[in-house]
Design a protein around this motif. Structure first.
Motif, PDB file in Angstrom:
ATOM      1  N   PRO A  90     -19.793 -21.061 -30.032  1.00 56.75           N
ATOM      2  CA  PRO A  90     -19.393 -22.469 -30.242  1.00 56.75           C
ATOM      3  C   PRO A  90     -19.499 -23.298 -28.967  1.00 56.75           C
ATOM      4  CG  PRO A  90     -17.773 -20.953 -31.190  1.00 56.75           C
ATOM      5  CD  PRO A  90     -18.737 -20.114 -30.422  1.00 56.75           C
ATOM      6  N   MET A  91     -19.130 -22.699 -27.821  1.00 54.37           N
ATOM      7  CA  MET A  91     -19.232 -23.412 -26.534  1.00 54.37           C
ATOM      8  C   MET A  91     -20.707 -23.722 -26.234  1.00 54.37           C
ATOM      9  SD  MET A  91     -20.065 -23.007 -23.094  1.00 54.37           S
ATOM     10  CE  MET A  91     -19.887 -21.376 -22.392  1.00 54.37           C
ATOM     11  N   MET A  92     -21.591 -22.771 -26.522  1.00 55.75           N
ATOM     12  CA  MET A  92     -23.020 -23.001 -26.263  1.00 55.75           C
ATOM     13  C   MET A  92     -23.534 -24.158 -27.124  1.00 55.75           C
ATOM     14  SD  MET A  92     -24.642 -19.186 -25.998  1.00 55.75           S
ATOM     15  CE  MET A  92     -23.707 -17.858 -25.242  1.00 55.75           C
ATOM     16  N   MET A  93     -23.092 -24.203 -28.374  1.00 49.42           N
ATOM     17  CA  MET A  93     -23.537 -25.278 -29.264  1.00 49.42           C
ATOM     18  C   MET A  93     -22.973 -26.621 -28.795  1.00 49.42           C
ATOM     19  SD  MET A  93     -25.558 -23.671 -31.104  1.00 49.42           S
ATOM     20  CE  MET A  93     -26.103 -25.028 -32.131  1.00 49.42           C
ATOM     21  N   ASP A  94     -21.697 -26.598 -28.423  1.00 50.49           N
ATOM     22  CA  ASP A  94     -21.015 -27.809 -27.925  1.00 50.49           C
ATOM     23  C   ASP A  94     -21.714 -28.410 -26.724  1.00 50.49           C
ATOM     24  OD1 ASP A  94     -18.878 -28.129 -29.502  1.00 50.49           O
ATOM     25  OD2 ASP A  94     -17.390 -27.940 -27.887  1.00 50.49           O
ATOM     26  N   ARG A  95     -22.127 -27.538 -25.833  1.00 49.05           N
ATOM     27  CA  ARG A  95     -22.664 -28.002 -24.549  1.00 49.05           C
ATOM     28  C   ARG A  95     -24.185 -28.081 -24.507  1.00 49.05           C
ATOM     29  NH1 ARG A  95     -19.092 -28.554 -20.024  1.00 49.05           N
ATOM     30  NH2 ARG A  95     -17.009 -28.022 -20.704  1.00 49.05           N
ATOM     31  N   GLY A  96     -24.822 -27.740 -25.600  1.00 50.53           N
ATOM     32  CA  GLY A  96     -26.290 -27.813 -25.626  1.00 50.53           C
ATOM     33  C   GLY A  96     -26.952 -26.750 -24.783  1.00 50.53           C
ATOM     34  N   ILE A  97     -26.429 -25.531 -24.872  1.00 49.30           N
ATOM     35  CA  ILE A  97     -26.974 -24.421 -24.079  1.00 49.30           C
ATOM     36  C   ILE A  97     -27.915 -23.573 -24.930  1.00 49.30           C
ATOM     37  CG2 ILE A  97     -26.381 -22.277 -22.874  1.00 49.30           C
ATOM     38  CD1 ILE A  97     -23.665 -23.626 -22.172  1.00 49.30           C
ATOM     39  N   ARG A  98     -29.106 -23.326 -24.409  1.00 52.43           N
ATOM     40  CA  ARG A  98     -30.029 -22.409 -25.080  1.00 52.43           C
ATOM     41  C   ARG A  98     -29.872 -21.031 -24.451  1.00 52.43           C
ATOM     42  NH1 ARG A  98     -35.559 -20.828 -24.805  1.00 52.43           N
ATOM     43  NH2 ARG A  98     -36.225 -22.388 -23.296  1.00 52.43           N
ATOM     44  N   PHE A  99     -29.587 -20.051 -25.303  1.00 51.56           N
ATOM     45  CA  PHE A  99     -29.343 -18.690 -24.842  1.00 51.56           C
ATOM     46  C   PHE A  99     -30.655 -17.910 -24.794  1.00 51.56           C
ATOM     47  CE2 PHE A  99     -28.283 -14.222 -25.803  1.00 51.56           C
ATOM     48  CZ  PHE A  99     -27.446 -13.956 -24.734  1.00 51.56           C
ATOM     49  N   ASP A 117     -30.576 -11.869 -31.341  1.00 49.73           N
ATOM     50  CA  ASP A 117     -31.532 -12.690 -32.099  1.00 49.73           C
ATOM     51  C   ASP A 117     -30.839 -13.886 -32.742  1.00 49.73           C
ATOM     52  OD1 ASP A 117     -33.524 -10.970 -31.404  1.00 49.73           O
ATOM     53  OD2 ASP A 117     -33.482  -9.833 -33.282  1.00 49.73           O
ATOM     54  N   ALA A 118     -29.654 -13.631 -33.303  1.00 44.98           N
ATOM     55  CA  ALA A 118     -28.937 -14.704 -34.002  1.00 44.98           C
ATOM     56  C   ALA A 118     -28.543 -15.814 -33.029  1.00 44.98           C
ATOM     57  CB  ALA A 118     -27.706 -14.133 -34.704  1.00 44.98           C
ATOM     58  N   VAL A 119     -28.019 -15.434 -31.854  1.00 47.01           N
ATOM     59  CA  VAL A 119     -27.574 -16.453 -30.891  1.00 47.01           C
ATOM     60  C   VAL A 119     -28.790 -17.203 -30.320  1.00 47.01           C
ATOM     61  CG1 VAL A 119     -26.319 -16.876 -28.725  1.00 47.01           C
ATOM     62  CG2 VAL A 119     -25.453 -15.192 -30.356  1.00 47.01           C
ATOM     63  N   MET A 120     -29.869 -16.485 -30.089  1.00 49.94           N
ATOM     64  CA  MET A 120     -31.064 -17.170 -29.575  1.00 49.94           C
ATOM     65  C   MET A 120     -31.614 -18.155 -30.606  1.00 49.94           C
ATOM     66  SD  MET A 120     -33.124 -14.600 -27.082  1.00 49.94           S
ATOM     67  CE  MET A 120     -33.228 -13.255 -28.196  1.00 49.94           C
ATOM     68  N   THR A 123     -29.343 -21.262 -30.989  1.00 50.90           N
ATOM     69  CA  THR A 123     -29.286 -22.170 -29.831  1.00 50.90           C
ATOM     70  C   THR A 123     -30.676 -22.654 -29.397  1.00 50.90           C
ATOM     71  OG1 THR A 123     -29.387 -20.333 -28.244  1.00 50.90           O
ATOM     72  CG2 THR A 123     -27.187 -21.030 -28.941  1.00 50.90           C
ATOM     73  N   GLU A 124     -31.726 -22.295 -30.159  1.00 49.05           N
ATOM     74  CA  GLU A 124     -33.080 -22.522 -29.646  1.00 49.05           C
ATOM     75  C   GLU A 124     -33.446 -23.999 -29.450  1.00 49.05           C
ATOM     76  OE1 GLU A 124     -36.036 -20.658 -32.120  1.00 49.05           O
ATOM     77  OE2 GLU A 124     -35.487 -21.849 -33.874  1.00 49.05           O
ATOM     78  N   ARG A 125     -32.749 -24.871 -30.159  1.00 54.01           N
ATOM     79  CA  ARG A 125     -33.082 -26.294 -30.002  1.00 54.01           C
ATOM     80  C   ARG A 125     -32.199 -27.010 -28.972  1.00 54.01           C
ATOM     81  NH1 ARG A 125     -35.869 -26.024 -34.829  1.00 54.01           N
ATOM     82  NH2 ARG A 125     -34.127 -25.768 -36.247  1.00 54.01           N
ATOM     83  N   ASN A 126     -31.273 -26.277 -28.370  1.00 55.99           N
ATOM     84  CA  ASN A 126     -30.406 -26.893 -27.361  1.00 55.99           C
ATOM     85  C   ASN A 126     -31.194 -27.159 -26.083  1.00 55.99           C
ATOM     86  OD1 ASN A 126     -28.362 -26.755 -29.187  1.00 55.99           O
ATOM     87  ND2 ASN A 126     -27.388 -24.945 -28.297  1.00 55.99           N
ATOM     88  N   ARG A 127     -30.870 -28.283 -25.430  1.00 57.71           N
ATOM     89  CA  ARG A 127     -31.738 -28.733 -24.343  1.00 57.71           C
ATOM     90  C   ARG A 127     -31.075 -28.927 -22.977  1.00 57.71           C
ATOM     91  NH1 ARG A 127     -35.031 -26.814 -26.543  1.00 57.71           N
ATOM     92  NH2 ARG A 127     -36.754 -27.623 -27.788  1.00 57.71           N
ATOM     93  N   ASN A 128     -29.745 -28.784 -22.887  1.00 62.20           N
ATOM     94  CA  ASN A 128     -29.111 -29.101 -21.600  1.00 62.20           C
ATOM     95  C   ASN A 128     -29.275 -28.019 -20.540  1.00 62.20           C
ATOM     96  OD1 ASN A 128     -28.304 -31.524 -22.590  1.00 62.20           O
ATOM     97  ND2 ASN A 128     -26.247 -30.837 -23.163  1.00 62.20           N
ATOM     98  N   LEU A 129     -29.161 -26.780 -20.972  1.00 63.63           N
ATOM     99  CA  LEU A 129     -29.208 -25.667 -20.015  1.00 63.63           C
ATOM    100  C   LEU A 129     -29.848 -24.456 -20.674  1.00 63.63           C
ATOM    101  CD1 LEU A 129     -28.196 -24.103 -17.400  1.00 63.63           C
ATOM    102  CD2 LEU A 129     -26.107 -23.627 -18.681  1.00 63.63           C
TER     103      LEU A 129
END
Ligand code: IPE
Ligand code: IPE
Ligand code: MG
Length: 239
Positions: A90-99, A117-120, A123-129
């Motif tokens: 949830p923190m990764m989604m909140d902050r726009g983190i791509r794992f 695989d699921a987390v990647m 989060t694949e469209r996140n762009r901040n970090l």
């Protein structure tokens, strides 16, 4: 962020998160307790990296050599890794983190691989970090793997010139720029098989602070030191 932020920040910070065991020993706790508190440092540093607008963070969490640790410790680390992925999504989604993962994913259990695989994917469209975690990672193995793939390319006639560009294409994450800054906590002056190819011109910083104690202020202090470094890349200063 209220703290003083250095004016020149790195684009890519890599960290060898060392000293969990020593921290636990100091507190008269079991080693696994050090790893648990170490996860709080991971969260703290990841959030600080986002707030600073640094686009790439790579954390050395588990080396290929770490598989040789006592079975109980490896088991505890695998459990904590699964928990980390579950709790931090949830923190990764909140902050726009791509794992992202670098290392041999195939060395892990099927269920952990499914979690990776699921987390990647989520989060694949996140762009901040881009947060890369090095897992079952060995710099030498990454180099050998790249050489092997390159040989196959040559055999197939896909590559005519063996150069840095052709080699780099086969690293785990070729699109990520080389780290500008490498931090190692807990005082050891060695690379321990981390990113051997990529650190050719990386600025290195070693602190005695143990990883579970390495939080935002210590990170800012390290970054302030980076801002003072004179990076020459083999050139002369007053050219
Ligand atoms: C780093 O802490 C975490 C991992 C390598 C998994 P250590 O477990 O190496 O801690 P020390 O070096 O024994 O203090
Ligand atoms: C390096 O730490 C690996 C990680 C931080 C994951 P180690 O504790 O394994 O390294 P050495 O054994 O001190 O070189
Ligand atoms: Mg260690």
């Amino acid at each position: 962020m209220k703290e003083k932020v250095p004016d020149r920040l790195p684009t890519h910070v890599a960290i060898i998160m060392d000293g969990n065991g020593r921290w636990a020993k100091q507190q008269r706790l079991r080693r696994v307790e050090g790893h648990k508190v170490g996860i709080d440092s991971v969260r703290d540093i990841t959030e600080a990296t986002c707030e600073l607008g640094i686009p790439y963070l790579t954390l050395y969490a588990f080396s290929k050599e770490n598989w040789s640790r006592p079975r109980e410790e490896v088991k505890a680390l695998m459990f904590l890794l699964g928990l980390y992925l579950e709790e931090e999504l949830p923190m990764m989604m909140d902050r726009g983190i791509r794992f992202n993962i670098i290392g041999e994913r195939g060395d892990f259990s099927k269920s952990l691989q499914a979690q990776f695989d699921a987390v990647m994917k989520k989060t694949e469209r996140n762009r901040n970090l881009v947060l890369s975690i090095a897992l079952s990672y060995s710099g030498r193995r990454e180099i050998i793997r790249s050489v092997r793939h390159l040989c196959e390319d040559v055999k197939k006639g896909l590559v005519k010139r063996i150069d840095e560009k052709a080699f780099r294409r086969h690293l785990y994450s070729p699109e990520i720029p080389d780290p500008d800054f490498l931090i190692r906590t807990s005082g050891e002056m060695r690379l321990s098989n981390f990113l051997l190819w990529q650190v050719a011109y990386t600025e290195i910083y070693v602190t005695d602070i143990l990883w579970p104690d390495f939080r935002k202020q210590a990170f800012l202090d390290a970054l302030a030191e980076f801002a003072k470094r004179d990076r020459r890349f083999g050139n002369v200063k007053d050219f």
